[in-house]
Design an enzyme around this catalytic site. Sequence first.
Site, PDB file in Angstrom:
ATOM      1  CB  SER A  86       3.685   5.056 -10.650  1.00 41.26           C
ATOM      2  OG  SER A  86       4.926   5.682 -10.370  1.00 41.26           O
ATOM      3  CE1 TYR A 145       2.340   5.928  -5.384  1.00 44.40           C
ATOM      4  CE2 TYR A 145       4.505   5.801  -6.401  1.00 44.40           C
ATOM      5  CZ  TYR A 145       3.182   6.189  -6.455  1.00 44.40           C
ATOM      6  OH  TYR A 145       2.690   6.846  -7.570  1.00 44.40           O
TER       7      TYR A 145
END
Length: 255
Positions: free
Chosen positions: A149, A162
């Site tokens: 990501s 995250y």
Amino acid sequence: MSSPLTGTVAIVTGASSGIGEATAVRLAEHGASVAVVARRKDRLDALVAEIEAAGGTALAVEADITDRNQAEQAVAAVIDRFGRLDILINNAGLMLLGTVLDQDVDEWERMIAVNQKALLYMTNAALPHLLTAAEDDLRKVADIINISSIAGRQAWPKFGVYNMTKFAVNGFTEALRQEVTQKHVRVGVLEPGAVATELVSHNNQTVKDELAASDAKNIPERLQPEDIAESIAYMVTRHRRSSIAELWAMPTSQA
């Protein structure tokens, strides 16, 4: 004329929706037999039916790959069915947001299990078969693509854990690449920006509303899963002399 991946076998995790689903379809279009792995069997069955209706070959593998035994059994099921493995797409992911002070620690555990442990278990189980495939005459190369990501490159408030999981994916990918690249197992990381998937939907309503408002203002046109699937297909269809170690895919409107 054969397609670039004719005769190959690919595993796509997190294939019941979004990027995983689109990637399975795209790899099948390129000629790969695709094993789709996730927990939602009804969605996997529908995806297999779609791929087969288009003339492709697919296998639904229901598994919770955060469990090491289930991850190993998923890979074994693919080998039992197809006899080989050429491509592993570690796509399964979970994004739960909150401050370090206030977020439920159970949510941290869930993200670490999906984003890190599942990827490790699948890679460990698949790697011997990928090394074997890289030695045979079909393509003389095999591939692992880990979906990270932009959060593996940049940190923000409420993204802390995250961020941690995705920074870890980037580091692991590079270390593994250096271990196996000369054996012609290519290892690459793909880091998407905002993509229109279910990723945000697992959060509480307050977080979902905040992200929706932010995206509407700052990212009016998110990427679609098919955009990422096309990037993955590009990475795994290069000539064996060419290895894409890192690909950063962003919406044009995302700064």
